[in-house]
Scaffold this motif. Sequence first.
Motif, mmCIF file in Angstrom:
data_model
loop_
_atom_site.group_PDB
_atom_site.id
_atom_site.type_symbol
_atom_site.label_atom_id
_atom_site.label_comp_id
_atom_site.label_asym_id
_atom_site.label_seq_id
_atom_site.Cartn_x
_atom_site.Cartn_y
_atom_site.Cartn_z
ATOM 1 N N ASP A 294 8.228 -4.997 -10.556
ATOM 2 C CA ASP A 294 7.694 -3.659 -11.458
ATOM 3 C C ASP A 294 6.640 -2.754 -10.602
ATOM 4 O O ASP A 294 5.562 -2.326 -10.686
ATOM 5 C CB ASP A 294 6.555 -4.116 -12.526
ATOM 6 C CG ASP A 294 7.552 -4.731 -13.646
ATOM 7 O OD1 ASP A 294 8.776 -4.598 -13.756
ATOM 8 O OD2 ASP A 294 6.848 -5.472 -14.265
ATOM 9 N N LEU A 295 7.277 -2.574 -9.136
ATOM 10 C CA LEU A 295 6.613 -1.428 -8.327
ATOM 11 C C LEU A 295 7.456 0.095 -8.442
ATOM 12 O O LEU A 295 8.467 0.073 -9.035
ATOM 13 C CB LEU A 295 6.902 -1.920 -6.774
ATOM 14 C CG LEU A 295 6.550 -3.184 -6.364
ATOM 15 C CD1 LEU A 295 6.698 -3.630 -4.808
ATOM 16 C CD2 LEU A 295 4.848 -3.459 -6.533
ATOM 17 N N LYS A 296 6.700 0.968 -7.861
ATOM 18 C CA LYS A 296 7.553 2.291 -7.430
ATOM 19 C C LYS A 296 7.516 2.347 -6.128
ATOM 20 O O LYS A 296 6.423 2.485 -5.387
ATOM 21 C CB LYS A 296 6.933 3.170 -8.261
ATOM 22 C CG LYS A 296 6.913 3.174 -9.916
ATOM 23 C CD LYS A 296 6.279 4.847 -10.325
ATOM 24 C CE LYS A 296 6.141 4.538 -11.831
ATOM 25 N NZ LYS A 296 5.540 5.754 -12.447
ATOM 26 N N SER B 63 0.837 -1.299 0.131
ATOM 27 C CA SER B 63 -0.163 -0.198 0.164
ATOM 28 C C SER B 63 0.744 1.304 -0.047
ATOM 29 O O SER B 63 0.278 2.077 -0.303
ATOM 30 C CB SER B 63 -1.088 -0.037 1.194
ATOM 31 O OG SER B 63 -0.298 0.278 2.327
ATOM 32 N N VAL B 64 2.111 1.009 0.491
ATOM 33 C CA VAL B 64 3.010 2.283 0.367
ATOM 34 C C VAL B 64 3.601 2.577 -1.045
ATOM 35 O O VAL B 64 3.832 3.637 -1.596
ATOM 36 C CB VAL B 64 4.243 2.069 1.448
ATOM 37 C CG1 VAL B 64 5.296 3.251 1.255
ATOM 38 C CG2 VAL B 64 3.567 1.918 2.705
ATOM 39 N N ALA B 65 3.643 1.482 -1.727
ATOM 40 C CA ALA B 65 4.320 1.194 -3.289
ATOM 41 C C ALA B 65 3.188 1.964 -4.072
ATOM 42 O O ALA B 65 1.918 1.880 -4.026
ATOM 43 C CB ALA B 65 4.702 -0.075 -3.638
ATOM 44 N N SER B 66 3.655 2.360 -5.299
ATOM 45 C CA SER B 66 2.664 2.756 -6.510
ATOM 46 C C SER B 66 3.048 1.465 -7.279
ATOM 47 O O SER B 66 4.231 0.998 -7.452
ATOM 48 C CB SER B 66 3.252 3.826 -7.147
ATOM 49 O OG SER B 66 3.145 5.101 -6.117
ATOM 50 N N GLU C 149 11.670 5.483 -6.862
ATOM 51 C CA GLU C 149 12.348 4.301 -7.204
ATOM 52 C C GLU C 149 11.726 3.344 -8.030
ATOM 53 O O GLU C 149 10.657 2.698 -6.954
ATOM 54 C CB GLU C 149 13.465 3.694 -6.391
ATOM 55 C CG GLU C 149 14.073 2.547 -6.638
ATOM 56 C CD GLU C 149 15.032 2.770 -7.565
ATOM 57 O OE1 GLU C 149 15.281 2.473 -8.704
ATOM 58 O OE2 GLU C 149 15.929 3.581 -7.320
ATOM 59 N N TYR C 150 12.049 2.834 -9.210
ATOM 60 C CA TYR C 150 11.225 1.794 -9.983
ATOM 61 C C TYR C 150 12.012 0.641 -10.155
ATOM 62 O O TYR C 150 11.719 -0.531 -10.512
ATOM 63 C CB TYR C 150 10.164 2.107 -11.045
ATOM 64 C CG TYR C 150 10.947 2.767 -12.077
ATOM 65 C CD1 TYR C 150 11.129 1.815 -13.174
ATOM 66 C CD2 TYR C 150 11.138 4.050 -12.211
ATOM 67 C CE1 TYR C 150 11.730 2.484 -14.302
ATOM 68 C CE2 TYR C 150 11.853 4.630 -13.491
ATOM 69 C CZ TYR C 150 11.958 3.745 -14.325
ATOM 70 O OH TYR C 150 12.698 4.229 -15.528
ATOM 71 N N LYS C 151 13.154 0.957 -10.833
ATOM 72 C CA LYS C 151 14.200 0.100 -11.274
ATOM 73 C C LYS C 151 14.459 -1.054 -10.025
ATOM 74 O O LYS C 151 14.504 -2.343 -10.644
ATOM 75 C CB LYS C 151 15.468 0.612 -11.727
ATOM 76 C CG LYS C 151 16.512 -0.366 -12.361
ATOM 77 C CD LYS C 151 17.721 0.230 -12.754
ATOM 78 C CE LYS C 151 18.758 -0.881 -13.498
ATOM 79 N NZ LYS C 151 19.918 -0.231 -13.881
ATOM 80 N N TYR C 152 14.788 -0.903 -9.004
ATOM 81 C CA TYR C 152 15.032 -1.857 -7.889
ATOM 82 C C TYR C 152 13.997 -1.957 -7.013
ATOM 83 O O TYR C 152 14.465 -2.652 -5.977
ATOM 84 C CB TYR C 152 16.140 -1.052 -7.322
ATOM 85 C CG TYR C 152 17.459 -1.092 -8.020
ATOM 86 C CD1 TYR C 152 18.506 -2.073 -8.445
ATOM 87 C CD2 TYR C 152 17.845 0.345 -8.672
ATOM 88 C CE1 TYR C 152 19.557 -1.954 -8.996
ATOM 89 C CE2 TYR C 152 18.880 0.357 -9.606
ATOM 90 C CZ TYR C 152 19.690 -0.704 -9.834
ATOM 91 O OH TYR C 152 20.961 -0.535 -10.578
ATOM 92 N N ALA C 153 12.767 -1.577 -7.288
ATOM 93 C CA ALA C 153 11.699 -1.696 -6.307
ATOM 94 C C ALA C 153 11.215 -3.145 -6.346
ATOM 95 O O ALA C 153 10.377 -3.269 -7.340
ATOM 96 C CB ALA C 153 10.682 -0.757 -6.489
ATOM 97 N N GLU C 154 11.269 -3.873 -5.431
ATOM 98 C CA GLU C 154 10.594 -5.184 -5.330
ATOM 99 C C GLU C 154 10.265 -5.562 -3.740
ATOM 100 O O GLU C 154 10.861 -5.176 -2.867
ATOM 101 C CB GLU C 154 11.440 -6.488 -5.964
ATOM 102 C CG GLU C 154 11.979 -6.090 -7.312
ATOM 103 C CD GLU C 154 12.809 -7.144 -7.965
ATOM 104 O OE1 GLU C 154 12.784 -7.258 -9.305
ATOM 105 O OE2 GLU C 154 13.432 -7.818 -7.163
ATOM 106 N N LEU C 155 9.273 -6.487 -3.656
ATOM 107 C CA LEU C 155 8.885 -7.116 -2.229
ATOM 108 C C LEU C 155 8.684 -8.329 -2.273
ATOM 109 O O LEU C 155 8.330 -9.060 -3.407
ATOM 110 C CB LEU C 155 7.606 -6.205 -1.996
ATOM 111 C CG LEU C 155 7.022 -6.322 -0.736
ATOM 112 C CD1 LEU C 155 8.132 -5.812 0.364
ATOM 113 C CD2 LEU C 155 5.667 -5.697 -0.459
ATOM 114 N N GLN C 156 9.278 -9.236 -1.474
ATOM 115 C CA GLN C 156 9.117 -10.606 -1.404
ATOM 116 C C GLN C 156 8.955 -11.097 -0.202
ATOM 117 O O GLN C 156 9.328 -10.716 0.840
ATOM 118 C CB GLN C 156 10.713 -10.960 -1.745
ATOM 119 C CG GLN C 156 11.064 -12.486 -2.033
ATOM 120 C CD GLN C 156 12.389 -12.794 -2.260
ATOM 121 O OE1 GLN C 156 13.203 -11.919 -2.292
ATOM 122 N NE2 GLN C 156 12.382 -13.949 -2.420
#
Length: 175
Positions: free
Chosen positions: A104-106, A27-30, A118-125
Motif C-alpha cells: 500500500d505504498l505509492k 522516504s522516497v515512497a508516498s 504507481e500504487y497497485k504494484y508498489a511494495e518494499l520487502q
Amino acid sequence: MGNTRAWPVLHTVDLDEALGLTERLLSVASWYRSSGCYLDAWARDADVLRRLTEASPGARVEWYGEGRTGWPASVSLAVESFEQARAAMKTWAAITRCYVLWHDLKWPAVPELGLDEEYKYAELQVACNSHDIHCEEWTPEHTVFVHARPGPEDRAAWLAAQVNARVVGPSESGW
C-alpha cells in the motif's frame, strides 16, 4: 489483477544495513496506507512456532494440513511503524527465515522515464536469511527487494539510485 516483479537492490549479512536502506527507500515512497506492513515467517517445527509466538504474542498463526498438525505453519504479524518492524524483524531473523513487507505504498511518477505514479504494484520487502521473496532457501544474507509493475527494471533502478543503491540481480515474480 496482476503480480509484481521484485528486484533485489541489496544483499548483505548486516540486517541493520538492510533496514537502513529500506528506511531510505520508504522516504522516497508516498504512503497510500501507512499501516500496510507485516512480517511473515514459516514455522517448520514446534520450537520455531513457540519462539515466534512468544516473541510476538499478537502474531497470527495459520495452519496447513488436517487438525492443526501440518507443518509448516504461517506466522504473520501486522506492524504499525518502522521502529516496530525493525524490532520484530531483528527478533524473528534470529529464529528463522522471514520477511517484512510494506505494501500500500505509492512510488512517485518519473516523467523522464515515462512512468506515472504507481500504487497497485508498489511494495518494499526485506527477506531475512534468504535471497528470494518467499524465503524458501536459507542464506546468511538478507535481501532488500523493490516490487513494481512487471516490465523493464526502470522504476526499480530509478528508486535504488535515489538512495545510492542499484539493482543487484534479476527480478522474480512477486505476488
